[in-house]
Each structure stands twice: as C-alpha cells, then as structure tokens.
Design a protein around this motif. Structure first.
Motif, PDB file in Angstrom:
ATOM      1  N   VAL A 106       1.105  -1.142   0.284  1.00 52.88           N
ATOM      2  CA  VAL A 106       0.152  -0.166  -0.109  1.00 52.88           C
ATOM      3  C   VAL A 106       0.540   1.146  -0.094  1.00 52.88           C
ATOM      4  CG1 VAL A 106      -1.435   1.090   1.464  1.00 52.88           C
ATOM      5  CG2 VAL A 106      -2.158  -1.237   1.422  1.00 52.88           C
ATOM      6  N   LEU A 107       0.501   1.979  -0.918  1.00 51.19           N
ATOM      7  CA  LEU A 107       1.367   3.285  -0.513  1.00 51.19           C
ATOM      8  C   LEU A 107       0.100   3.960  -0.687  1.00 51.19           C
ATOM      9  CD1 LEU A 107       3.748   5.521  -1.551  1.00 51.19           C
ATOM     10  CD2 LEU A 107       2.446   5.308  -3.386  1.00 51.19           C
ATOM     11  N   SER A 108       0.825   5.197   1.149  1.00 47.43           N
ATOM     12  CA  SER A 108       0.171   6.003   1.238  1.00 47.43           C
ATOM     13  C   SER A 108       0.935   7.428   1.430  1.00 47.43           C
ATOM     14  CB  SER A 108       0.031   5.805   2.822  1.00 47.43           C
ATOM     15  OG  SER A 108      -0.568   6.020   3.862  1.00 47.43           O
ATOM     16  N   VAL A 109      -0.596   8.560   0.990  1.00 48.32           N
ATOM     17  CA  VAL A 109       0.519   9.522  -0.024  1.00 48.32           C
ATOM     18  C   VAL A 109      -1.042  10.894   1.023  1.00 48.32           C
ATOM     19  CG1 VAL A 109       0.605  10.909  -2.092  1.00 48.32           C
ATOM     20  CG2 VAL A 109       0.595   8.819  -2.515  1.00 48.32           C
ATOM     21  N   SER A 110       0.117  11.089   2.029  1.00 46.84           N
ATOM     22  CA  SER A 110      -0.103  12.658   1.110  1.00 46.84           C
ATOM     23  C   SER A 110       0.279  13.375   1.189  1.00 46.84           C
ATOM     24  CB  SER A 110       0.738  13.186   3.710  1.00 46.84           C
ATOM     25  OG  SER A 110       0.142  14.294   3.776  1.00 46.84           O
ATOM     26  N   GLY A 111      -1.238  14.846   0.848  1.00 48.68           N
ATOM     27  CA  GLY A 111      -0.759  15.585  -0.016  1.00 48.68           C
ATOM     28  C   GLY A 111      -0.966  17.095   0.932  1.00 48.68           C
ATOM     29  N   SER A 112      -0.530  16.864   1.504  1.00 53.60           N
ATOM     30  CA  SER A 112      -0.005  18.251   2.588  1.00 53.60           C
ATOM     31  C   SER A 112       1.034  18.492   2.606  1.00 53.60           C
ATOM     32  CB  SER A 112      -0.577  18.010   3.989  1.00 53.60           C
ATOM     33  OG  SER A 112      -0.833  19.063   5.234  1.00 53.60           O
ATOM     34  N   PRO A 113       1.223  20.369   1.926  1.00 51.99           N
ATOM     35  CA  PRO A 113       2.507  20.632   1.826  1.00 51.99           C
ATOM     36  C   PRO A 113       3.055  21.622   3.822  1.00 51.99           C
ATOM     37  CG  PRO A 113       0.627  22.305   2.080  1.00 51.99           C
ATOM     38  CD  PRO A 113       0.037  20.976   1.811  1.00 51.99           C
ATOM     39  N   SER A 114       1.996  21.424   4.823  1.00 52.50           N
ATOM     40  CA  SER A 114       2.617  21.826   5.932  1.00 52.50           C
ATOM     41  C   SER A 114       3.662  20.370   6.671  1.00 52.50           C
ATOM     42  CB  SER A 114       1.412  21.064   6.762  1.00 52.50           C
ATOM     43  OG  SER A 114       1.492  21.927   8.118  1.00 52.50           O
ATOM     44  N   PRO A 115       4.774  21.013   7.731  1.00 52.06           N
ATOM     45  CA  PRO A 115       5.312  19.906   8.100  1.00 52.06           C
ATOM     46  C   PRO A 115       4.895  19.310   9.394  1.00 52.06           C
ATOM     47  CG  PRO A 115       6.161  21.582   7.966  1.00 52.06           C
ATOM     48  CD  PRO A 115       4.491  21.581   7.423  1.00 52.06           C
ATOM     49  N   THR A 116       3.735  19.584   9.789  1.00 49.00           N
ATOM     50  CA  THR A 116       2.493  19.403  10.806  1.00 49.00           C
ATOM     51  C   THR A 116       1.607  19.524  10.561  1.00 49.00           C
ATOM     52  OG1 THR A 116       2.744  21.798  11.382  1.00 49.00           O
ATOM     53  CG2 THR A 116       4.363  20.940  12.702  1.00 49.00           C
ATOM     54  N   SER A 117       0.948  18.636   9.324  1.00 47.90           N
ATOM     55  CA  SER A 117      -0.029  18.280   9.504  1.00 47.90           C
ATOM     56  C   SER A 117      -0.448  17.150  10.180  1.00 47.90           C
ATOM     57  CB  SER A 117       0.168  17.851   8.249  1.00 47.90           C
ATOM     58  OG  SER A 117      -0.918  16.993   7.329  1.00 47.90           O
ATOM     59  N   ARG A 118      -2.046  16.922  10.303  1.00 47.20           N
ATOM     60  CA  ARG A 118      -3.169  16.738  10.958  1.00 47.20           C
ATOM     61  C   ARG A 118      -2.888  15.613   9.531  1.00 47.20           C
ATOM     62  NH1 ARG A 118      -6.588  20.884  13.578  1.00 47.20           N
ATOM     63  NH2 ARG A 118      -5.919  22.213  11.967  1.00 47.20           N
ATOM     64  N   THR A 119      -3.298  15.957   8.319  1.00 46.51           N
ATOM     65  CA  THR A 119      -3.274  14.870   7.297  1.00 46.51           C
ATOM     66  C   THR A 119      -2.646  14.019   6.820  1.00 46.51           C
ATOM     67  OG1 THR A 119      -4.507  16.406   6.513  1.00 46.51           O
ATOM     68  CG2 THR A 119      -4.700  14.838   4.854  1.00 46.51           C
ATOM     69  N   ALA A 120      -1.273  14.382   7.597  1.00 47.49           N
ATOM     70  CA  ALA A 120      -0.289  12.957   7.312  1.00 47.49           C
ATOM     71  C   ALA A 120      -0.224  12.148   8.474  1.00 47.49           C
ATOM     72  CB  ALA A 120       1.016  14.245   7.043  1.00 47.49           C
ATOM     73  N   ARG A 121      -0.556  12.916   9.858  1.00 48.79           N
ATOM     74  CA  ARG A 121      -0.103  12.434  10.777  1.00 48.79           C
ATOM     75  C   ARG A 121      -1.676  11.328  11.195  1.00 48.79           C
ATOM     76  NH1 ARG A 121       2.638  14.772  15.652  1.00 48.79           N
ATOM     77  NH2 ARG A 121       3.364  16.938  14.848  1.00 48.79           N
ATOM     78  N   ILE A 129      -8.892  16.063  15.193  1.00 48.18           N
ATOM     79  CA  ILE A 129      -8.086  15.733  15.110  1.00 48.18           C
ATOM     80  C   ILE A 129      -7.286  16.295  15.906  1.00 48.18           C
ATOM     81  CG2 ILE A 129      -5.067  14.967  14.034  1.00 48.18           C
ATOM     82  CD1 ILE A 129      -7.752  15.101  11.116  1.00 48.18           C
ATOM     83  N   THR A 130      -6.611  15.605  17.063  1.00 52.85           N
ATOM     84  CA  THR A 130      -5.509  16.567  18.419  1.00 52.85           C
ATOM     85  C   THR A 130      -4.370  15.422  17.959  1.00 52.85           C
ATOM     86  OG1 THR A 130      -7.258  15.796  19.903  1.00 52.85           O
ATOM     87  CG2 THR A 130      -7.480  17.832  19.821  1.00 52.85           C
ATOM     88  N   VAL A 131      -3.366  16.063  18.466  1.00 51.53           N
ATOM     89  CA  VAL A 131      -1.473  16.289  18.682  1.00 51.53           C
ATOM     90  C   VAL A 131      -1.611  16.233  19.644  1.00 51.53           C
ATOM     91  CG1 VAL A 131       0.780  15.223  17.540  1.00 51.53           C
ATOM     92  CG2 VAL A 131      -1.868  15.484  16.015  1.00 51.53           C
ATOM     93  N   GLY A 132      -0.644  15.343  21.227  1.00 50.57           N
ATOM     94  CA  GLY A 132      -0.574  15.812  22.625  1.00 50.57           C
ATOM     95  C   GLY A 132       0.630  15.903  21.956  1.00 50.57           C
ATOM     96  N   ASP A 133       1.245  16.717  23.093  1.00 51.57           N
ATOM     97  CA  ASP A 133       2.167  16.961  23.212  1.00 51.57           C
ATOM     98  C   ASP A 133       3.308  16.457  22.951  1.00 51.57           C
ATOM     99  OD1 ASP A 133       1.181  19.326  24.111  1.00 51.57           O
ATOM    100  OD2 ASP A 133       1.761  19.272  26.184  1.00 51.57           O
ATOM    101  N   ASP A 134       3.603  15.076  23.610  1.00 51.80           N
ATOM    102  CA  ASP A 134       4.122  14.206  23.126  1.00 51.80           C
ATOM    103  C   ASP A 134       3.544  13.662  21.456  1.00 51.80           C
ATOM    104  OD1 ASP A 134       2.184  12.609  22.810  1.00 51.80           O
ATOM    105  OD2 ASP A 134       2.023  11.222  24.710  1.00 51.80           O
ATOM    106  N   GLY A 135       3.061  13.944  20.268  1.00 49.74           N
ATOM    107  CA  GLY A 135       3.097  13.426  19.149  1.00 49.74           C
ATOM    108  C   GLY A 135       2.105  12.555  19.469  1.00 49.74           C
ATOM    109  N   THR A 136       1.409  12.211  20.608  1.00 47.62           N
ATOM    110  CA  THR A 136       0.691  11.170  20.160  1.00 47.62           C
ATOM    111  C   THR A 136      -0.856  11.711  19.631  1.00 47.62           C
ATOM    112  OG1 THR A 136       0.896  10.041  22.710  1.00 47.62           O
ATOM    113  CG2 THR A 136      -0.922   9.291  21.341  1.00 47.62           C
ATOM    114  N   LEU A 137      -1.441  11.044  18.912  1.00 46.76           N
ATOM    115  CA  LEU A 137      -2.595  11.395  17.319  1.00 46.76           C
ATOM    116  C   LEU A 137      -4.075  11.059  18.094  1.00 46.76           C
ATOM    117  CD1 LEU A 137      -3.194  12.737  15.083  1.00 46.76           C
ATOM    118  CD2 LEU A 137      -3.384  10.064  14.045  1.00 46.76           C
ATOM    119  N   THR A 138      -4.999  11.451  18.574  1.00 44.66           N
ATOM    120  CA  THR A 138      -6.177  11.186  19.033  1.00 44.66           C
ATOM    121  C   THR A 138      -7.131  11.998  18.339  1.00 44.66           C
ATOM    122  OG1 THR A 138      -5.696  11.478  21.453  1.00 44.66           O
ATOM    123  CG2 THR A 138      -7.766  11.880  21.506  1.00 44.66           C
TER     124      THR A 138
END
Length: 185
Positions: free
Chosen positions: A4-19, A145-154
């Motif tokens: 599976v190729l998983s492609v993120s089209g987001s330009p942001s390095p802190t992207s919620r989409t990519a996470r 979509i929330t990202v914790g201080d430790d990088g955990t995705l919720t």
C-alpha cells in the motif's frame, strides 16, 4: 499481503492529514499489509512545478505508484478541493497510473462545507487514472484530530470509528484481514 502506498498531499510539516495517514498506516500494517508512506511535500518543488519527469525523486515516486497494489490518498481541503501539491504530483503520474489498483481517498478540513470535496473534486481525478476500485472515502474535521505534546494522535470517537470502517473496507478490498487481527495485535 498487499503493498500500500500512503500518500499525503499536505504541504505542512506539522500536518494533521499526514499524522492521520500514518495512524491508518499502522492499522493497515497490523492487518498484514506492507505500507510505504509518501509525503508529497518532501518531493522537490522545482521538479513538481516544472514537471521534471526525469528528476530522480519524481522517477522514484512514479515507481512507488507502479509497485503498489493499493493507494491511500490523503489531502487537506483548500478552496473546496484537494491541495495544489497533490494536484502537482498527480499531474506528473502516467495517465493510467492507478490501473488495477484499489484506492482509498481521505480528506481533512475545517468545516463540513467541504465534505463533498472527495466526491466532487478528488474522486473524478482518481477515477480517470484507471483504478480497479475506489473504496468509500472519508472526510475528517480538523477539530476531530488532536496531537498531544508527545506527538500522540487522538481522533474523536465518531470519526475514529468511521475511519476504522473505511480503512477495513479498503483492506478487505485488497485481500486483507479484518479489524479483529488489528485488535489482537
């Protein structure tokens, strides 16, 4: 299982989409698939903007699409459509780059006003590239979509459940094992 190729089209390095995609990648991996992530933002802008088909990074990206059995396409929604970065990447692919592949479209955005971006903007482009099957996609609100201080995705429970379902449908279309395997892991 499938590649599976998983492609993120987001330009942001802190992207919620990519996470979000990387979280789904883990679910697909737990179901027995070999998942290869591709963040379009890591491709050279000059090569994308000037349609440099011979650039080594573009050649490799095209090769990743060729080798994949399935493709997950994730994008933030801007101006009621998928990202320009994703458009640049898709424009560089061969006309029938998705032939025979199963595709899962996903989108994130700030308002439900953009919920139809998958069906009216992204799906027609993907469909024109010859996939064997485009599974039902899903739109996730940014606020879910929330990202914790430790990088955990919720992901909010309702969205998480729906994402699990569309991901499992995609996996099943690829010949993957069901969510029971993921839960047991």
């Amino acid at each position: 299982m499938a590649t599976v190729l998983s492609v993120s089209g987001s330009p942001s390095p802190t992207s919620r989409t990519a996470r979000l995609l990387r979280d789904l990648d883990a679910r697909l991996t737990a179901q027995g698939h070999d998942v290869v992530p591709l963040d379009a933002r890591t491709l050279p802008a000059d090569a994308l903007l000037h349609a440099d088909f011979s650039h080594p990074a573009i050649v490799e990206a095209i090769s990743l699409f060729t080798r994949a059995d399935g493709v997950v396409i994730g994008t933030p929604v801007y101006k009621a459509a998928y990202s320009g970065l994703l458009k640049s990447l898709l424009d560089l692919l061969p006309q029938y780059a998705l032939t025979g592949k199963t595709v899962l479209p996903l989108a994130t955005g700030g308002t439900t006003a953009h919920v139809l971006a998958i069906d009216y903007a992204l799906r027609p482009v993907l469909s024109s590239m010859g996939p064997a099957h485009i599974t039902p996609g899903w739109f996730v609100l940014d606020k879910d979509i929330t990202v914790g201080d430790d990088g955990t995705l919720t992901v909010a429970p309702g969205s998480a459940e729906a994402l699990g379902q569309v991901t499992d449908q995609f996996s099943a279309a690829l010949g993957g094992r069901t969510t029971l395997v993921a839960a047991a892991g």
